[in-house]
Write an enzyme that holds these catalytic residues in place. Structure first.
Site, mmCIF file in Angstrom:
data_model
loop_
_atom_site.group_PDB
_atom_site.id
_atom_site.type_symbol
_atom_site.label_atom_id
_atom_site.label_comp_id
_atom_site.label_asym_id
_atom_site.label_seq_id
_atom_site.Cartn_x
_atom_site.Cartn_y
_atom_site.Cartn_z
ATOM 1 N N ASP A 1 0.820 -1.205 0.000
ATOM 2 C CA ASP A 1 0.000 0.000 0.000
ATOM 3 C C ASP A 1 0.857 1.259 0.000
ATOM 4 O O ASP A 1 1.362 1.688 1.044
ATOM 5 C CB ASP A 1 -0.906 -0.020 1.256
ATOM 6 C CG ASP A 1 -1.788 1.209 1.363
ATOM 7 O OD1 ASP A 1 -2.355 1.435 2.450
ATOM 8 O OD2 ASP A 1 -1.893 1.955 0.371
ATOM 9 N N ASP B 1 -1.715 5.494 -5.249
ATOM 10 C CA ASP B 1 -2.055 4.676 -4.087
ATOM 11 C C ASP B 1 -2.382 3.235 -4.490
ATOM 12 O O ASP B 1 -3.516 2.937 -4.897
ATOM 13 C CB ASP B 1 -3.251 5.312 -3.360
ATOM 14 C CG ASP B 1 -3.587 4.585 -2.068
ATOM 15 O OD1 ASP B 1 -4.523 5.035 -1.374
ATOM 16 O OD2 ASP B 1 -2.927 3.571 -1.761
#
Ligand SMILES: O=C(NC1CCCCC1)N[C@H]1[C@H](O)[C@@H](N2CCCCC2)[C@@H]2OC[C@H]1O2
Length: 331
Positions: free
Chosen positions: A36, A220
């Site tokens: 992430d 992201d």
């Protein structure tokens, strides 16, 4: 040194998230973790969790690792933009990703996870690849796997080659020329407060003209969809028959039978087009004829987010050098 590991979509239907095998401790315990770039904690489902919060996930048991060490008096607690979260205590241990090993990596062991993590059996935790300034460990914040590895890497980079409904790769320490075509367009990164924030040069809806207006947003890998300003989103859904911004479903939905335009975004002079088929994310509930859009408004979010749906149409270089930059290439 370098590393290379698979990024596997967790759902055959649609790409909710991607997981990568990571081995922890001695003897090795292998978990499937969600890399992430929008956060900076490496946390795992652990033997410290109540069994009621574990539903099919693999766990890391530090007391079964001869190289694990408690980071005494330290704890962590994180809440993500979707409201999910977790908290716990901290150990250090050996962590290996695709042949690249970091010794004494902070492994944040969950003592509590939110329901959306419990109900996602394919995610055993996260590897934060954002800047270490975002790390939540207290009283001393910890470095990410990438920051710990950086000094030993051939080059201070990691790359994301995510794919639609198939396995891609995360590479560390090198740029694989076989994974992209043409040139890589690098643009500056603002790493304050700690995201990979860059400026897109604009967008186009379908075959419409390109609107050359800068859009600042974060790259992201831990977010499924794309969240952009209302002006962009309304321009897109104006072209979709029956589209509506549904309060009950929490975003733009449309009849699954609708014809969708493609969506093009710019990075510098480069252009990346997301095909119509990728722009329908999923039926709002299994079997429903109402579909949830892959492009949503960032109004309620506070920042614009280029999630997996954007990343999967490019080869992306996260350059952790000084200054940090981000590179986008076609593939
Ligand atoms: O919260 C966000 N992004 C926000 C989405 C809304 C708009 C603001 C950003 N990302 C999280 C993601 O949803 C989580 N999720 C867990 C369940 C399976 C799917 C992944 C996973 O944990 C942290 C990160 O990845």
């Amino acid at each position: 040194s370098t590393g290379s590991a698979a990024a596997v979509p967790i759902n055959a239907e649609f790409d909710i998230a991607y997981v990568t095998p990571v081995t922890l401790g001695t003897p090795p315990q292998t978990l499937q973790l969600d890399f992430d770039s929008g956060s900076s904690d490496l946390w795992v489902f652990s033997s410290h969790l109540p069994t009621s919060q574990i539903r099919g996930q693999e766990i890391y048991a530090p007391n079964k690792s001869s190289t694990a060490k408690l980071l005494d008096g330290h704890s962590w607690s994180i809440t993500y933009g979707d409201g999910s979260g977790s908290r716990g205590n901290v150990y250090t241990d050996n962590v290996t990703v695709g042949g690249l090993m970091v010794e004494r990596q902070a492994i944040e062991c969950a003592q509590q996870v939110s329901s959306s993590f419990t109900s996602e059996a394919h995610i055993d935790g996260l590897v934060g690849l954002g800047f270490s300034t975002l790390n939540t460990v207290s009283p001393k914040s910890q470095l990410t796997f990438f920051d710990n590895a950086k000094g030993a890497l051939d080059s201070p980079v990691f790359t994301a080659d995510l794919k639609h409904k198939q396995a891609g790769t995360y590479d560390f320490g090198f740029i694989d020329k076989a994974k992209y075509t043409g040139e890589i367009t690098y643009v500056p990164v603002n790493n304050d407060p700690g995201y990979w924030t860059f400026s897109s040069s604009g967008y186009a809806v379908g075959s419409g003209n390109f609107s050359a207006s800068p859009i600042s947003g974060i790259a992201d890998t831990g977010t499924s969809l794309i969240y952009l300003p209302t002006a962009v989103v309304t321009a897109y859904y104006r072209q979709v028959q029956g589209a509506t911004n549904s309060r009950s479903y929490g975003g733009y939905v449309f009849p699954c039978s609708a014809t969708l335009p493609s969506f093009t975004f710019g990075v510098g002079e480069a252009r990346f087009t997301i095909p119509p088929a990728y722009m329908s994310y999923a039926a709002v509930t299994p079997g429903s004829s109402t579909c949830f859009g892959g492009l949503q408004s960032s109004n309620g979010v506070g920042i614009n987010i280029w999630g997996d749906l954007a990343l999967k149409v490019a080869f992306v270089v996260f350059n952790g050098g000084t200054p940090p930059t981000i590179g986008w290439a076609a593939k």
